[in-house]
Structures are given as structure tokens and as C-alpha cells.
Motif scaffolding. Structure first.
Motif, PDB file in Angstrom:
ATOM      1  N   GLN A   4      -0.363   6.250   2.199  1.00 18.39           N
ATOM      2  CA  GLN A   4      -0.115   5.715   0.860  1.00 18.39           C
ATOM      3  C   GLN A   4       0.152   4.209   0.947  1.00 18.39           C
ATOM      4  OE1 GLN A   4      -0.344   7.680  -1.979  1.00 18.39           O
ATOM      5  NE2 GLN A   4      -0.312   5.749  -3.038  1.00 18.39           N
ATOM      6  N   LYS A   5       0.834   3.797   1.995  1.00 20.40           N
ATOM      7  CA  LYS A   5       1.125   2.374   2.191  1.00 20.40           C
ATOM      8  C   LYS A   5      -0.171   1.574   2.306  1.00 20.40           C
ATOM      9  CE  LYS A   5       3.804  -0.707   5.149  1.00 20.40           C
ATOM     10  NZ  LYS A   5       4.669  -0.791   6.344  1.00 20.40           N
ATOM     11  N   ALA A   6      -1.150   2.091   3.049  1.00 19.83           N
ATOM     12  CA  ALA A   6      -2.437   1.396   3.194  1.00 19.83           C
ATOM     13  C   ALA A   6      -3.176   1.348   1.862  1.00 19.83           C
ATOM     14  CB  ALA A   6      -3.283   2.078   4.263  1.00 19.83           C
ATOM     15  N   ARG A   7      -3.132   2.439   1.115  1.00 20.46           N
ATOM     16  CA  ARG A   7      -3.772   2.444  -0.211  1.00 20.46           C
ATOM     17  C   ARG A   7      -3.137   1.395  -1.116  1.00 20.46           C
ATOM     18  NH1 ARG A   7      -3.708   8.262  -2.495  1.00 20.46           N
ATOM     19  NH2 ARG A   7      -4.582   7.132  -4.252  1.00 20.46           N
ATOM     20  N   TYR A   8      -1.817   1.336  -1.119  1.00 20.65           N
ATOM     21  CA  TYR A   8      -1.125   0.336  -1.935  1.00 20.65           C
ATOM     22  C   TYR A   8      -1.463  -1.083  -1.472  1.00 20.65           C
ATOM     23  CZ  TYR A   8       1.941   3.918  -4.076  1.00 20.65           C
ATOM     24  OH  TYR A   8       2.454   4.977  -4.778  1.00 20.65           O
ATOM     25  N   ALA A   9      -1.516  -1.297  -0.179  1.00 25.25           N
ATOM     26  CA  ALA A   9      -1.841  -2.626   0.352  1.00 25.25           C
ATOM     27  C   ALA A   9      -3.236  -3.049  -0.109  1.00 25.25           C
ATOM     28  CB  ALA A   9      -1.757  -2.626   1.879  1.00 25.25           C
ATOM     29  N   LEU A  10      -4.198  -2.147   0.004  1.00 23.37           N
ATOM     30  CA  LEU A  10      -5.560  -2.472  -0.435  1.00 23.37           C
ATOM     31  C   LEU A  10      -5.610  -2.728  -1.936  1.00 23.37           C
ATOM     32  CD1 LEU A  10      -7.509   0.061   1.784  1.00 23.37           C
ATOM     33  CD2 LEU A  10      -7.768  -2.444   1.826  1.00 23.37           C
ATOM     34  N   ARG A  11      -4.905  -1.911  -2.723  1.00 22.54           N
ATOM     35  CA  ARG A  11      -4.902  -2.114  -4.175  1.00 22.54           C
ATOM     36  C   ARG A  11      -4.245  -3.441  -4.551  1.00 22.54           C
ATOM     37  NH1 ARG A  11      -2.971   3.605  -5.951  1.00 22.54           N
ATOM     38  NH2 ARG A  11      -1.778   2.393  -7.432  1.00 22.54           N
ATOM     39  N   ALA A  12      -3.172  -3.812  -3.851  1.00 29.68           N
ATOM     40  CA  ALA A  12      -2.517  -5.097  -4.117  1.00 29.68           C
ATOM     41  C   ALA A  12      -3.452  -6.249  -3.758  1.00 29.68           C
ATOM     42  CB  ALA A  12      -1.216  -5.196  -3.332  1.00 29.68           C
ATOM     43  N   LEU A  13      -4.110  -6.155  -2.628  1.00 33.06           N
ATOM     44  CA  LEU A  13      -5.041  -7.209  -2.220  1.00 33.06           C
ATOM     45  C   LEU A  13      -6.227  -7.305  -3.181  1.00 33.06           C
ATOM     46  CD1 LEU A  13      -4.975  -6.648   1.639  1.00 33.06           C
ATOM     47  CD2 LEU A  13      -4.118  -8.664   0.407  1.00 33.06           C
ATOM     48  N   LEU A  14      -6.717  -6.178  -3.646  1.00 36.06           N
ATOM     49  CA  LEU A  14      -7.808  -6.200  -4.622  1.00 36.06           C
ATOM     50  C   LEU A  14      -7.355  -6.842  -5.930  1.00 36.06           C
ATOM     51  CD1 LEU A  14      -9.316  -2.691  -3.864  1.00 36.06           C
ATOM     52  CD2 LEU A  14     -10.534  -4.882  -3.656  1.00 36.06           C
ATOM     53  N   ALA A  15      -6.122  -6.583  -6.347  1.00 31.52           N
ATOM     54  CA  ALA A  15      -5.595  -7.220  -7.566  1.00 31.52           C
ATOM     55  C   ALA A  15      -5.530  -8.732  -7.386  1.00 31.52           C
ATOM     56  CB  ALA A  15      -4.213  -6.656  -7.895  1.00 31.52           C
ATOM     57  N   LEU A  16      -5.097  -9.179  -6.215  1.00 33.54           N
ATOM     58  CA  LEU A  16      -5.036 -10.624  -5.947  1.00 33.54           C
ATOM     59  C   LEU A  16      -6.441 -11.222  -5.868  1.00 33.54           C
ATOM     60  CD1 LEU A  16      -2.146 -10.655  -3.326  1.00 33.54           C
ATOM     61  CD2 LEU A  16      -2.061 -11.522  -5.681  1.00 33.54           C
ATOM     62  N   ALA A  17      -7.365 -10.502  -5.274  1.00 34.10           N
ATOM     63  CA  ALA A  17      -8.744 -10.992  -5.195  1.00 34.10           C
ATOM     64  C   ALA A  17      -9.362 -11.088  -6.582  1.00 34.10           C
ATOM     65  CB  ALA A  17      -9.568 -10.069  -4.301  1.00 34.10           C
ATOM     66  N   GLN A  43       7.874  -4.741   0.313  1.00 34.65           N
ATOM     67  CA  GLN A  43       7.783  -4.571   1.767  1.00 34.65           C
ATOM     68  C   GLN A  43       6.350  -4.758   2.255  1.00 34.65           C
ATOM     69  OE1 GLN A  43       9.273  -0.649   2.548  1.00 34.65           O
ATOM     70  NE2 GLN A  43      11.344  -1.130   1.871  1.00 34.65           N
ATOM     71  N   ILE A  44       5.413  -4.205   1.514  1.00 31.06           N
ATOM     72  CA  ILE A  44       4.000  -4.312   1.883  1.00 31.06           C
ATOM     73  C   ILE A  44       3.550  -5.771   1.831  1.00 31.06           C
ATOM     74  CG2 ILE A  44       1.647  -3.751   1.139  1.00 31.06           C
ATOM     75  CD1 ILE A  44       2.864  -1.017   0.166  1.00 31.06           C
ATOM     76  N   LEU A  45       3.921  -6.475   0.768  1.00 34.66           N
ATOM     77  CA  LEU A  45       3.527  -7.878   0.630  1.00 34.66           C
ATOM     78  C   LEU A  45       4.138  -8.737   1.734  1.00 34.66           C
ATOM     79  CD1 LEU A  45       3.660  -8.212  -3.254  1.00 34.66           C
ATOM     80  CD2 LEU A  45       1.611  -8.319  -1.814  1.00 34.66           C
ATOM     81  N   LEU A  46       5.362  -8.433   2.132  1.00 31.25           N
ATOM     82  CA  LEU A  46       5.971  -9.164   3.248  1.00 31.25           C
ATOM     83  C   LEU A  46       5.194  -8.935   4.538  1.00 31.25           C
ATOM     84  CD1 LEU A  46       9.804  -8.782   2.613  1.00 31.25           C
ATOM     85  CD2 LEU A  46       8.438 -10.875   2.507  1.00 31.25           C
TER      86      LEU A  46
END
Length: 142
Positions: A4-17, A43-46
């Protein structure tokens, strides 16, 4: 399965992109838009920041931004960063290789032969798919 952490990380990065180069999003904006628990997202963004994928800005117009162009951030890189090796067997891992304890011969191992094809196909997709590719033409990835 990816975490789930990896999914959230990818979704956050896609939002920033999605907002584009030089633009920022606040943690609360990403959390709301992507339905990610804010504390977990912090935590993920850090972790992403510590690994050179995002940068943070303070102040009223602050937030996070993608450091590298979205074309250069590959799904495989993010998955390895968050979840570790992608390989299904330890003897197939590029970054964390170790011989399988119960294996007599890697050359003759039927499991290794089958899963090596899976690993190669997975790596091929993940290491060649950027954030920009996923945003530009998700239907081409199907």
C-alpha cells in the motif's frame, strides 16, 4: 503484490507530475485528492525527499514538487525504493541476489526458468514506464 505504501508513493508522485514542473502541492492537497492518510503520506514524502525524488518548500505557497522530470522517474525505481527488490525469487533479484536455500542448481532449476521470464517481463514494463508515460497514455499500457 506491491505494498500500500508503494501504491501511495506512486499516486503522490503522479499527482505532483500532473501539476507540472516547478509547481508544488501541499501534503493536505495530495492526501485529499488521492485519498491517502495524511500522516502516512508525510512519511512517504520524507522518504521520497531523502532519495532525491521530491523537494519541499516552506511557506504559504509551499508544498512538495517533483525534482526530476516526470519522463525520468520510472515505476521500477519507485517500487525498489519503497518495497525493495521486485524479483519473485531471491536468486533473480538484481539488487538483493541470494541463492535459494533449497536449490541444488540454478542452471537446472525449473522454478527459476519460469520466474526469470516473469521477472524480465515485469522489469521491462516497470523500468521503461515513467510517470509521464502513465499520465499521457494510460490506455497504451493496458
Amino acid at each position: 503484490m506491491i505494498s500500500q505504501k508503494a501504491r501511495y508513493a506512486l499516486r503522490a508522485l503522479l499527482a505532483l507530475a500532473r501539476v507540472g514542473p516547478g509547481k508544488t502541492l501541499m501534503t493536505s492537497e495530495i492526501a485529499t485528492e488521492q485519498k491517502i492518510p495524511k500522516k502516512f503520506l508525510e512519511q512517504i514524502l520524507l522518504q521520497l525527499k531523502g532519495n532525491g525524488l521530491v523537494r519541499s518548500h516552506r511557506g504559504r505557497t509551499g508544498g512538495y514538487e517533483l525534482i526530476r522530470p516526470a519522463e525520468e522517474v520510472m515505476f521500477g525505481e519507485v517500487l525498489r525504493l519503497i518495497d525493495g527488490p521486485i524479483a519473485l525469487l531471491p536468486c533473480l533479484s538484481i539488487v538483493a541476489y541470494r541463492r535459494c536455500e533449497d536449490c541444488r542448481s540454478e542452471e537446472n532449476c525449473e522454478l527459476r526458468h519460469v520466474f526469470s521470464r516473469v521477472a524480465l517481463a515485469s522489469r521491462d514494463v516497470l523500468d521503461k514506464t515513467s510517470l509521464a508515460t502513465a499520465l499521457a497514455a494510460p490506455e497504451l499500457l493496458a
